[in-house]
Design a protein around this motif. Sequence first.
Motif, PDB file in Angstrom:
ATOM      1  N   GLY A   1       2.280  -5.920   7.947  1.00 22.56           N
ATOM      2  CA  GLY A   1       2.251  -5.899   9.404  1.00 22.56           C
ATOM      3  C   GLY A   1       1.984  -4.545  10.017  1.00 22.56           C
ATOM      4  O   GLY A   1       2.225  -4.356  11.218  1.00 22.56           O
ATOM      5  N   GLY A   2       1.463  -3.606   9.229  1.00 19.45           N
ATOM      6  CA  GLY A   2       1.209  -2.268   9.744  1.00 19.45           C
ATOM      7  C   GLY A   2      -0.260  -2.016  10.029  1.00 19.45           C
ATOM      8  O   GLY A   2      -1.108  -2.907   9.942  1.00 19.45           O
ATOM      9  N   ASN A   3      -0.547  -0.785  10.365  1.00 19.00           N
ATOM     10  CA  ASN A   3      -1.900  -0.319  10.633  1.00 19.00           C
ATOM     11  C   ASN A   3      -2.320   0.628   9.520  1.00 19.00           C
ATOM     12  O   ASN A   3      -1.518   0.958   8.647  1.00 19.00           O
ATOM     13  N   VAL A   4      -3.579   1.074   9.523  1.00 20.61           N
ATOM     14  CA  VAL A   4      -4.090   1.784   8.351  1.00 20.61           C
ATOM     15  C   VAL A   4      -4.842   3.055   8.731  1.00 20.61           C
ATOM     16  O   VAL A   4      -5.338   3.193   9.852  1.00 20.61           O
ATOM     17  N   ARG A   5      -4.894   3.955   7.747  1.00 15.80           N
ATOM     18  CA  ARG A   5      -5.682   5.183   7.890  1.00 15.80           C
ATOM     19  C   ARG A   5      -6.520   5.383   6.638  1.00 15.80           C
ATOM     20  O   ARG A   5      -6.039   5.210   5.523  1.00 15.80           O
ATOM     21  N   VAL A   6      -7.777   5.746   6.872  1.00  5.89           N
ATOM     22  CA  VAL A   6      -8.686   6.114   5.792  1.00  5.89           C
ATOM     23  C   VAL A   6      -9.420   7.383   6.224  1.00  5.89           C
ATOM     24  O   VAL A   6      -9.206   7.898   7.312  1.00  5.89           O
ATOM     25  N   GLY A   7     -10.312   7.890   5.384  1.00  6.80           N
ATOM     26  CA  GLY A   7     -11.104   9.063   5.760  1.00  6.80           C
ATOM     27  C   GLY A   7     -11.133  10.106   4.675  1.00  6.80           C
ATOM     28  O   GLY A   7     -10.332  10.101   3.732  1.00  6.80           O
ATOM     29  N   LEU A   8     -12.069  11.055   4.840  1.00  4.93           N
ATOM     30  CA  LEU A   8     -12.285  12.082   3.832  1.00  4.93           C
ATOM     31  C   LEU A   8     -11.142  13.073   3.715  1.00  4.93           C
ATOM     32  O   LEU A   8     -11.063  13.791   2.715  1.00  4.93           O
ATOM     33  N   GLU A   9     -10.249  13.137   4.696  1.00  6.07           N
ATOM     34  CA  GLU A   9      -9.077  14.003   4.529  1.00  6.07           C
ATOM     35  C   GLU A   9      -8.242  13.546   3.337  1.00  6.07           C
ATOM     36  O   GLU A   9      -7.649  14.376   2.641  1.00  6.07           O
ATOM     37  N   ASP A  10      -8.225  12.245   3.085  1.00  6.25           N
ATOM     38  CA  ASP A  10      -7.317  11.680   2.100  1.00  6.25           C
ATOM     39  C   ASP A  10      -7.993  11.199   0.822  1.00  6.25           C
ATOM     40  O   ASP A  10      -7.323  11.002  -0.191  1.00  6.25           O
ATOM     41  N   ASN A  11      -9.292  10.999   0.859  1.00  2.00           N
ATOM     42  CA  ASN A  11      -9.981  10.394  -0.279  1.00  2.00           C
ATOM     43  C   ASN A  11     -11.465  10.735  -0.205  1.00  2.00           C
ATOM     44  O   ASN A  11     -12.084  10.577   0.851  1.00  2.00           O
TER      45      ASN A  11
END
Length: 302
Positions: free
Chosen positions: A245-255
Amino acid sequence: MRTFVTCAVTGGADTVSRHPRIPVTPREIADASIAAAKAGAAIVHIHARDPATGQQSRDPELFAEIVSLVRDSDVDVIINISCGMAGDLVLTDTPSKQIAGQGTDLLGPIERLQHLNFLCRESRLKPELCTLDCGSMNFGDGNLVYLAPATYLRSMAQHIRSLGIKPELEVFELGHLVFVRKMVAEGLLDGSPLIQFCLGIPGGAPAEPLVLETFKRLAPEDSIWSAFGIGRDQMRFVTQAVAQGGNVRVGLEDNLYLEKGVWADNDTLVERAVGLIRRMGGTVLTAADTRQKLGLKKPTRT
Protein backbone atom coordinates in the motif's frame (compact mmCIF):
# COMPACT_ATOMS: atom_id res chain seq x y z
CA MET A 1 -3.74 0.78 -5.33
CA ARG A 2 -3.06 4.40 -6.24
CA THR A 3 0.69 4.91 -6.33
CA PHE A 4 2.93 7.87 -7.02
CA VAL A 5 6.42 7.41 -8.42
CA THR A 6 9.40 9.50 -7.35
CA CYS A 7 12.51 9.65 -9.52
CA ALA A 8 15.83 10.47 -7.82
CA VAL A 9 17.61 11.67 -10.93
CA THR A 10 21.27 12.08 -9.98
CA GLY A 11 22.08 11.94 -6.25
CA GLY A 12 25.33 13.16 -4.76
CA ALA A 13 27.48 10.03 -4.67
CA ASP A 14 30.54 9.51 -6.87
CA THR A 15 28.65 7.71 -9.64
CA VAL A 16 29.87 9.90 -12.50
CA SER A 17 32.89 7.63 -12.93
CA ARG A 18 30.69 4.52 -12.83
CA HIS A 19 27.95 5.37 -15.35
CA PRO A 20 28.33 7.08 -18.74
CA ARG A 21 25.14 9.16 -18.51
CA ILE A 22 24.82 10.47 -14.95
CA PRO A 23 23.23 13.94 -15.20
CA VAL A 24 25.72 16.57 -14.04
CA THR A 25 25.02 20.02 -15.47
CA PRO A 26 21.82 21.91 -14.60
CA ARG A 27 20.55 21.33 -18.13
CA GLU A 28 21.26 17.58 -17.93
CA ILE A 29 19.60 17.28 -14.53
CA ALA A 30 16.58 19.28 -15.69
CA ASP A 31 16.27 17.28 -18.90
CA ALA A 32 16.49 14.02 -16.93
CA SER A 33 13.78 15.30 -14.58
CA ILE A 34 11.52 16.25 -17.48
CA ALA A 35 12.06 12.88 -19.19
CA ALA A 36 11.28 11.06 -15.92
CA ALA A 37 8.07 13.07 -15.54
CA LYS A 38 7.00 12.24 -19.10
CA ALA A 39 7.64 8.58 -18.31
CA GLY A 40 5.28 8.72 -15.33
CA ALA A 41 7.11 10.16 -12.33
CA ALA A 42 4.95 12.55 -10.29
CA ILE A 43 7.92 13.73 -8.19
CA VAL A 44 11.56 14.37 -9.06
CA HIS A 45 14.11 14.38 -6.27
CA ILE A 46 16.92 16.79 -7.15
CA HIS A 47 20.54 17.17 -6.09
CA ALA A 48 22.90 19.63 -7.77
CA ARG A 49 26.36 18.76 -9.05
CA ASP A 50 29.35 20.93 -9.84
CA PRO A 51 29.49 21.00 -13.66
CA ALA A 52 33.30 21.10 -13.59
CA THR A 53 33.90 18.18 -11.23
CA GLY A 54 30.66 16.21 -11.22
CA GLN A 55 30.67 16.21 -7.43
CA GLN A 56 27.71 17.11 -5.23
CA SER A 57 27.21 20.85 -4.76
CA ARG A 58 25.32 23.07 -2.33
CA ASP A 59 25.47 26.07 -4.69
CA PRO A 60 22.03 27.77 -4.60
CA GLU A 61 22.51 29.15 -8.10
CA LEU A 62 22.82 25.63 -9.52
CA PHE A 63 19.61 24.55 -7.79
CA ALA A 64 17.86 27.66 -9.05
CA GLU A 65 18.93 26.97 -12.64
CA ILE A 66 17.70 23.37 -12.45
CA VAL A 67 14.33 24.32 -10.98
CA SER A 68 13.90 27.17 -13.47
CA LEU A 69 14.52 24.87 -16.43
CA VAL A 70 12.06 22.28 -15.14
CA ARG A 71 9.38 24.84 -14.36
CA ASP A 72 9.79 26.50 -17.75
CA SER A 73 9.06 23.22 -19.50
CA ASP A 74 5.55 22.12 -20.43
CA VAL A 75 5.74 19.18 -18.02
CA ASP A 76 3.96 19.19 -14.68
CA VAL A 77 6.05 17.55 -11.96
CA ILE A 78 6.50 18.04 -8.22
CA ILE A 79 10.01 19.19 -7.28
CA ASN A 80 11.64 17.68 -4.21
CA ILE A 81 14.94 19.35 -3.27
CA SER A 82 17.62 17.45 -1.36
CA CYS A 83 18.63 18.92 1.99
CA GLY A 84 20.92 16.06 2.94
CA MET A 85 24.18 17.95 2.41
CA ALA A 86 26.55 19.54 4.94
CA GLY A 87 26.26 16.78 7.53
CA ASP A 88 29.29 14.72 6.53
CA LEU A 89 32.00 13.98 9.08
CA VAL A 90 34.89 11.99 7.65
CA LEU A 91 36.99 10.74 10.53
CA THR A 92 40.75 10.55 10.17
CA ASP A 93 42.75 7.44 10.96
CA THR A 94 44.61 9.43 13.62
CA PRO A 95 41.86 10.96 15.80
CA SER A 96 44.34 11.86 18.56
CA LYS A 97 45.85 14.43 16.17
CA GLN A 98 42.83 15.53 14.12
CA ILE A 99 39.30 14.17 14.11
CA ALA A 100 37.82 15.65 10.92
CA GLY A 101 39.52 14.58 7.72
CA GLN A 102 39.37 15.40 4.03
CA GLY A 103 35.82 15.36 2.68
CA THR A 104 34.23 16.65 5.88
CA ASP A 105 31.38 19.04 5.12
CA LEU A 106 29.58 20.27 8.23
CA LEU A 107 27.26 23.22 8.72
CA GLY A 108 24.70 24.20 11.34
CA PRO A 109 21.03 23.33 10.90
CA ILE A 110 19.77 26.51 9.23
CA GLU A 111 22.95 26.87 7.15
CA ARG A 112 22.14 23.48 5.64
CA LEU A 113 18.98 25.04 4.21
CA GLN A 114 20.60 28.04 2.51
CA HIS A 115 19.64 26.79 -0.94
CA LEU A 116 16.00 26.50 0.14
CA ASN A 117 16.03 30.09 1.38
CA PHE A 118 17.47 31.16 -1.96
CA LEU A 119 14.83 29.29 -3.98
CA CYS A 120 12.00 30.69 -1.86
CA ARG A 121 12.90 34.25 -2.81
CA GLU A 122 10.96 33.67 -6.06
CA SER A 123 7.60 31.93 -6.04
CA ARG A 124 8.31 30.25 -9.38
CA LEU A 125 11.40 28.56 -7.91
CA LYS A 126 9.96 27.51 -4.57
CA PRO A 127 9.93 23.70 -4.28
CA GLU A 128 6.88 21.88 -3.00
CA LEU A 129 8.91 19.26 -1.14
CA CYS A 130 12.35 18.90 0.41
CA THR A 131 14.07 16.06 2.21
CA LEU A 132 14.91 15.88 5.90
CA ASP A 133 17.22 13.02 6.93
CA CYS A 134 15.83 12.02 10.30
CA GLY A 135 18.93 10.99 12.22
CA SER A 136 22.64 10.35 12.27
CA MET A 137 24.18 7.16 10.89
CA ASN A 138 27.29 5.51 9.53
CA PHE A 139 27.41 5.67 5.74
CA GLY A 140 29.18 2.65 4.31
CA ASP A 141 31.86 0.73 6.16
CA GLY A 142 34.52 3.43 6.11
CA ASN A 143 35.05 6.64 8.08
CA LEU A 144 31.99 8.62 6.95
CA VAL A 145 29.35 9.51 9.53
CA TYR A 146 26.30 11.61 8.66
CA LEU A 147 25.41 13.88 11.57
CA ALA A 148 21.82 14.98 12.16
CA PRO A 149 21.26 15.34 15.91
CA ALA A 150 17.82 15.91 17.37
CA THR A 151 18.35 19.61 18.08
CA TYR A 152 19.35 20.18 14.45
CA LEU A 153 16.36 18.25 13.13
CA ARG A 154 13.89 20.20 15.25
CA SER A 155 15.37 23.50 14.02
CA MET A 156 15.35 22.33 10.42
CA ALA A 157 11.76 21.06 10.63
CA GLN A 158 10.61 24.38 12.06
CA HIS A 159 12.45 26.36 9.39
CA ILE A 160 11.14 24.20 6.55
CA ARG A 161 7.61 24.68 7.87
CA SER A 162 8.15 28.46 8.03
CA LEU A 163 9.04 28.40 4.33
CA GLY A 164 5.78 26.64 3.49
CA ILE A 165 7.48 23.48 2.17
CA LYS A 166 6.43 19.95 3.07
CA PRO A 167 9.34 17.80 4.28
CA GLU A 168 9.85 14.29 3.00
CA LEU A 169 11.18 12.49 6.07
CA GLU A 170 14.06 10.20 5.14
CA VAL A 171 14.20 7.12 7.36
CA PHE A 172 17.26 4.87 7.08
CA GLU A 173 16.78 2.84 10.27
CA LEU A 174 14.26 2.34 13.08
CA GLY A 175 15.69 5.02 15.35
CA HIS A 176 14.94 7.58 12.65
CA LEU A 177 11.33 6.44 12.55
CA VAL A 178 11.08 6.80 16.33
CA PHE A 179 12.21 10.40 15.94
CA VAL A 180 9.60 10.99 13.24
CA ARG A 181 6.95 9.92 15.73
CA LYS A 182 8.47 12.30 18.27
CA MET A 183 8.33 15.23 15.82
CA VAL A 184 4.69 14.42 15.13
CA ALA A 185 3.93 14.35 18.87
CA GLU A 186 5.73 17.68 19.34
CA GLY A 187 3.68 19.34 16.59
CA LEU A 188 6.67 20.03 14.35
CA LEU A 189 4.98 18.68 11.21
CA ASP A 190 1.82 19.88 9.47
CA GLY A 191 -0.62 17.49 7.87
CA SER A 192 0.01 13.82 7.25
CA PRO A 193 3.73 13.00 7.49
CA LEU A 194 5.40 12.05 4.21
CA ILE A 195 8.02 9.38 4.92
CA GLN A 196 10.59 7.78 2.62
CA PHE A 197 11.88 4.37 3.73
CA CYS A 198 15.47 4.19 2.44
CA LEU A 199 16.57 0.54 2.46
CA GLY A 200 19.78 -1.24 1.60
CA ILE A 201 22.18 1.66 2.19
CA PRO A 202 25.30 0.26 3.88
CA GLY A 203 25.13 1.37 7.51
CA GLY A 204 21.33 1.51 7.50
CA ALA A 205 18.45 -0.95 7.48
CA PRO A 206 18.72 -3.82 4.98
CA ALA A 207 16.43 -4.15 1.98
CA GLU A 208 14.32 -7.00 3.33
CA PRO A 209 10.53 -7.45 3.21
CA LEU A 210 10.40 -7.92 6.98
CA VAL A 211 12.10 -4.54 7.47
CA LEU A 212 9.60 -2.81 5.19
CA GLU A 213 6.70 -4.41 7.04
CA THR A 214 8.15 -3.31 10.39
CA PHE A 215 8.71 0.25 9.19
CA LYS A 216 5.17 0.41 7.88
CA ARG A 217 3.73 -0.81 11.19
CA LEU A 218 5.73 1.68 13.26
CA ALA A 219 5.02 4.71 11.07
CA PRO A 220 2.43 7.21 12.35
CA GLU A 221 -1.06 6.02 11.49
CA ASP A 222 -1.90 8.86 9.09
CA SER A 223 1.47 8.92 7.33
CA ILE A 224 1.93 8.62 3.58
CA TRP A 225 4.98 6.53 2.83
CA SER A 226 7.20 5.55 -0.03
CA ALA A 227 10.06 3.07 -0.15
CA PHE A 228 13.05 2.13 -2.23
CA GLY A 229 15.85 -0.40 -2.29
CA ILE A 230 19.17 0.32 -3.94
CA GLY A 231 20.93 -1.45 -6.79
CA ARG A 232 19.50 -4.82 -7.74
CA ASP A 233 16.79 -4.42 -5.08
CA GLN A 234 15.25 -1.35 -6.71
CA MET A 235 12.58 -3.05 -8.81
CA ARG A 236 11.99 -5.76 -6.23
CA PHE A 237 11.02 -3.05 -3.78
CA VAL A 238 8.72 -1.38 -6.26
CA THR A 239 6.53 -4.47 -6.06
CA GLN A 240 7.08 -4.86 -2.30
CA ALA A 241 6.00 -1.29 -1.59
CA VAL A 242 2.98 -1.40 -3.88
CA ALA A 243 1.85 -4.71 -2.39
CA GLN A 244 1.88 -3.12 1.07
CA GLY A 245 0.00 0.00 0.00
CA GLY A 246 2.94 2.37 -0.34
CA ASN A 247 4.51 4.52 -3.02
CA VAL A 248 7.81 4.01 -4.81
CA ARG A 249 11.09 5.65 -5.75
CA VAL A 250 13.45 4.76 -8.56
CA GLY A 251 16.25 6.61 -10.39
CA LEU A 252 19.96 6.77 -11.02
CA GLU A 253 20.68 8.01 -7.50
CA ASP A 254 19.86 4.53 -6.24
CA ASN A 255 20.51 2.16 -9.14
CA LEU A 256 22.61 2.34 -12.32
CA TYR A 257 21.33 -0.67 -14.24
CA LEU A 258 18.10 -1.53 -16.01
CA GLU A 259 19.20 -5.16 -15.98
CA LYS A 260 22.51 -6.96 -15.71
CA GLY A 261 25.03 -5.31 -18.03
CA VAL A 262 22.54 -2.72 -19.35
CA TRP A 263 22.92 0.89 -18.22
CA ALA A 264 19.72 2.53 -17.04
CA ASP A 265 18.45 6.05 -17.58
CA ASN A 266 16.00 7.76 -15.29
CA ASP A 267 13.12 7.56 -17.75
CA THR A 268 13.69 3.86 -18.45
CA LEU A 269 13.69 3.10 -14.72
CA VAL A 270 10.44 5.05 -14.31
CA GLU A 271 8.92 3.23 -17.28
CA ARG A 272 9.88 -0.12 -15.73
CA ALA A 273 8.34 0.86 -12.38
CA VAL A 274 5.17 2.16 -14.01
CA GLY A 275 4.80 -1.10 -15.92
CA LEU A 276 5.19 -3.14 -12.74
CA ILE A 277 2.59 -1.06 -10.89
CA ARG A 278 0.06 -1.39 -13.70
CA ARG A 279 0.64 -5.13 -14.07
CA MET A 280 -0.13 -5.44 -10.36
CA GLY A 281 -3.48 -3.78 -11.03
CA GLY A 282 -2.48 -0.40 -9.63
CA THR A 283 -3.00 3.15 -10.85
CA VAL A 284 -0.03 5.49 -11.33
CA LEU A 285 -0.83 8.94 -9.98
CA THR A 286 -0.10 12.09 -11.94
CA ALA A 287 1.57 15.12 -10.39
CA ALA A 288 -1.87 16.71 -9.95
CA ASP A 289 -3.21 13.57 -8.25
CA THR A 290 -0.17 13.44 -6.00
CA ARG A 291 -0.53 17.08 -4.97
CA GLN A 292 -4.06 16.33 -3.87
CA LYS A 293 -2.89 13.25 -1.95
CA LEU A 294 -0.12 15.17 -0.18
CA GLY A 295 -2.04 18.40 0.38
CA LEU A 296 0.22 20.50 -1.84
CA LYS A 297 -0.54 23.58 -3.89
CA LYS A 298 0.65 23.84 -7.46
CA PRO A 299 3.40 26.50 -7.68
CA THR A 300 2.95 29.63 -9.72
CA ARG A 301 5.09 30.13 -12.82
CA THR A 302 5.47 33.91 -12.46
